[in-house]
Design an enzyme around this catalytic site. Sequence first.
Site, PDB file in Angstrom:
ATOM      1  N   ASN A   1     -16.429  47.560  33.879  1.00 38.52           N
ATOM      2  CA  ASN A   1     -16.455  47.925  32.456  1.00 38.52           C
ATOM      3  C   ASN A   1     -17.802  47.453  31.878  1.00 38.52           C
ATOM      4  OD1 ASN A   1     -16.003  45.160  32.520  1.00 38.52           O
ATOM      5  ND2 ASN A   1     -14.869  45.222  30.617  1.00 38.52           N
TER       6      ASN A   1
ATOM      7  N   CYS B   1     -19.180  45.157  29.985  1.00 42.07           N
ATOM      8  CA  CYS B   1     -19.760  43.787  30.036  1.00 42.07           C
ATOM      9  C   CYS B   1     -19.542  43.112  31.377  1.00 42.07           C
ATOM     10  CB  CYS B   1     -19.203  42.989  28.874  1.00 42.07           C
ATOM     11  SG  CYS B   1     -19.593  43.788  27.302  1.00 42.07           S
TER      12      CYS B   1
ATOM     13  N   GLU C   1     -16.838  42.290  33.235  1.00 44.12           N
ATOM     14  CA  GLU C   1     -15.762  41.372  33.607  1.00 44.12           C
ATOM     15  C   GLU C   1     -14.621  42.018  34.375  1.00 44.12           C
ATOM     16  OE1 GLU C   1     -16.535  42.320  30.606  1.00 44.12           O
ATOM     17  OE2 GLU C   1     -14.817  42.455  29.249  1.00 44.12           O
TER      18      GLU C   1
HETATM   19  O1  CDP Z   1     -13.768  40.791  21.268  1.00 43.60           O
HETATM   20  P1  CDP Z   1     -13.432  42.193  21.625  1.00 43.60           P
HETATM   21  O2  CDP Z   1     -12.011  42.414  22.042  1.00 43.60           O
HETATM   22  O3  CDP Z   1     -13.810  43.152  20.523  1.00 43.60           O
HETATM   23  O4  CDP Z   1     -14.338  42.687  22.852  1.00 43.60           O
HETATM   24  P2  CDP Z   1     -15.225  41.900  23.923  1.00 43.60           P
HETATM   25  O5  CDP Z   1     -14.403  40.845  24.592  1.00 43.60           O
HETATM   26  O6  CDP Z   1     -16.519  41.488  23.316  1.00 43.60           O
HETATM   27  O7  CDP Z   1     -15.519  43.037  24.980  1.00 43.60           O
HETATM   28  C1  CDP Z   1     -14.518  43.404  25.911  1.00 43.60           C
HETATM   29  C2  CDP Z   1     -14.825  44.752  26.457  1.00 43.60           C
HETATM   30  O8  CDP Z   1     -14.668  45.734  25.429  1.00 43.60           O
HETATM   31  C3  CDP Z   1     -16.257  44.928  26.922  1.00 43.60           C
HETATM   32  O9  CDP Z   1     -16.470  44.483  28.220  1.00 43.60           O
HETATM   33  C4  CDP Z   1     -16.382  46.420  26.834  1.00 43.60           C
HETATM   34  O10 CDP Z   1     -15.756  47.000  27.954  1.00 43.60           O
HETATM   35  C5  CDP Z   1     -15.596  46.762  25.603  1.00 43.60           C
HETATM   36  N1  CDP Z   1     -16.445  46.896  24.377  1.00 43.60           N
HETATM   37  C6  CDP Z   1     -16.773  48.153  23.900  1.00 43.60           C
HETATM   38  O11 CDP Z   1     -16.381  49.130  24.488  1.00 43.60           O
HETATM   39  N2  CDP Z   1     -17.537  48.317  22.774  1.00 43.60           N
HETATM   40  C7  CDP Z   1     -18.002  47.265  22.106  1.00 43.60           C
HETATM   41  N3  CDP Z   1     -18.748  47.466  21.033  1.00 43.60           N
HETATM   42  C8  CDP Z   1     -17.700  45.971  22.557  1.00 43.60           C
HETATM   43  C9  CDP Z   1     -16.912  45.824  23.713  1.00 43.60           C
END
Ligand code: CDP
Length: 576
Positions: free
Chosen positions: A279, A281, A283
């Site tokens: 995905n 980032c 992880e």
């Molecule tokens: O904190 P939150 O649940 O918003 O997201 P995060 O932990 O920062 O990011 C988790 C995953 O959500 C990332 O690895 C991406 O796959 C996705 N993501 C996304 O699609 N678009 C964003 N602007 C941020 C995160």
Amino acid sequence: MARKPETNIDELGLSATALAVVTERYLCRDSDGRVRESPGQMMDRVAGFVARAEDAYRARTADRWAERFSALLRSREFLPNSPTLMNAGTGSGVLSGCFVLPLEDSLDSIFATLHTTALLHQVGAGTGFAFSHLRPHDDLVHSTGAHASGPLSFITLFDAATQVVRLGGRRRGANIAVLDVHHPDIQEFVHAKSDRTALPTFNLSVGVTEEFMLAATADRPHPLINPRTGRVVQEVSARALMETIAAQAWRTGEPGLLFLDTINRANPLPELGPLEATNPCGEVPLRPYESCNLGSLALPRFLAGDHLDEQRLAQAVRVAVRFLDDVIDVSDYPTPELAAAAGATRKIGLGIMGLAETLAALGLPYDSEMAVRFTRRLMSRIARWGHAASRELAAERGVFPLFDHSRWAAASSAPMRNAQVTSIAPTGTIALLAGTSAGIEPMFALSYTRHLLGRAFVQVEPLFERLATERGLWSPAIAAEIAATGTATHPDLPVDLRRRFVTALEIDPVWHVRMQAAVQRHTDAAVAKTVNLPETADIDQVRNVFQHAWRAGCKGITVYRSGSRPDQVLRPPPPT
Ligand code: CDP
């Protein structure tokens, strides 16, 4: 669950930042755009919707679970990823944060995936792709007799589409493009973001093998292979290619590396084929069409004096795993292939956030042996409790459908409900809601101005202020110093206080990698982490970080040198 009318918008005691984020991103609005729920009601909405899955397993249990889930979310001990908070029970019901989509070497496959990508970005999910199977630039296209445009042209296409779809969304869709280090267009890929404004919706990662890492060290040749023909088209110097990757990462923070062999050694379902992408980032390594819904425990909420309340933490892990397993059932999937893949392996990603704040509260400097050891032990427990919870669910509901083909079946007879249980997300937004430090990252600064959603928020690390005040050390001089430098370096501060509030750029990169590796050791999927380097770092340091991360067993690595991108935000990817 019956909704109690609540007039108090701040009944959860959220900070101004958290309240702004929740209001802008998560709270439901009526057709005129007016907010029509409080943060507490949002938690009830999410809990109630997710708990509906329970009735399918045991009649009339949904309400009881809705209460348990709601209590957990309201306590902010655990929060699911943004799409679950935004979309549960609202009609646009994609709840997973991350998807990986297929890209075969045909226009049909590419444009079908572009369509699915748009549907996923519309609801705030992130998408990852391996572009490795696309024939290289200038290769033959039989049907037209013309020359192929290559992976980079298609990455540009996906980027443009993402930017268009973004305009309508509450969260900007993010992408990652992975290219195998053997692809003939690898040089072009490595340089794709030399212009720092290029491909703003993409993170880039080179998929490297052990053979390449060793060849780079030993200065051996490295073959570039056309994926269409399987033929070696050129041999290049592995060392020179590594040098170029490190130089680009030094300059712009991209590309990162994915260690494909390490990832595939831990692939729970090798029979389905190799893992080639993650995905955005990094992880969660996934097969095409697979998805993963993430959720993170806010560690500081489990602090009890000078230790973590492990009993309460274990209990939260159990409920959180159940919650995430339920999310799979109640989520919508824009295509049948996505629904089938999610149901077949039931991957979930339980992680942690607030590690840095927890270490500071316990008096363990992030860059210390004690902190690394503490974190490794903590993650091993969380993994153990998480796996136990998945086994419990398997006993109650059955194993994931492909269990018999998985490593879990081979390793032991213990049934599992989920092919993968743990993963460490960046928690870019949910950590703000939880009011703690992001993921496993060190504190970035002790005071900073965060520009969010068009507004500026000045923050001083509250734990620092509290501890300094308790010890009678909080003075205007110290406050001014922290505001000016963001670090606790004032000579009037005792060493122990200075050490436990060490910030990202003061930490030697070696410790960043050691912490990532310690967490990775007990994480089923992977770990989102950025190794911050000071502006003065050189390219050798970047190369050393890459080698160290690979040898230490990390599944990927991203560096970010301070000031190397003009739009420096608080943390590098993801773009929020
Ligand atoms: O904190 P939150 O649940 O918003 O997201 P995060 O932990 O920062 O990011 C988790 C995953 O959500 C990332 O690895 C991406 O796959 C996705 N993501 C996304 O699609 N678009 C964003 N602007 C941020 C995160």
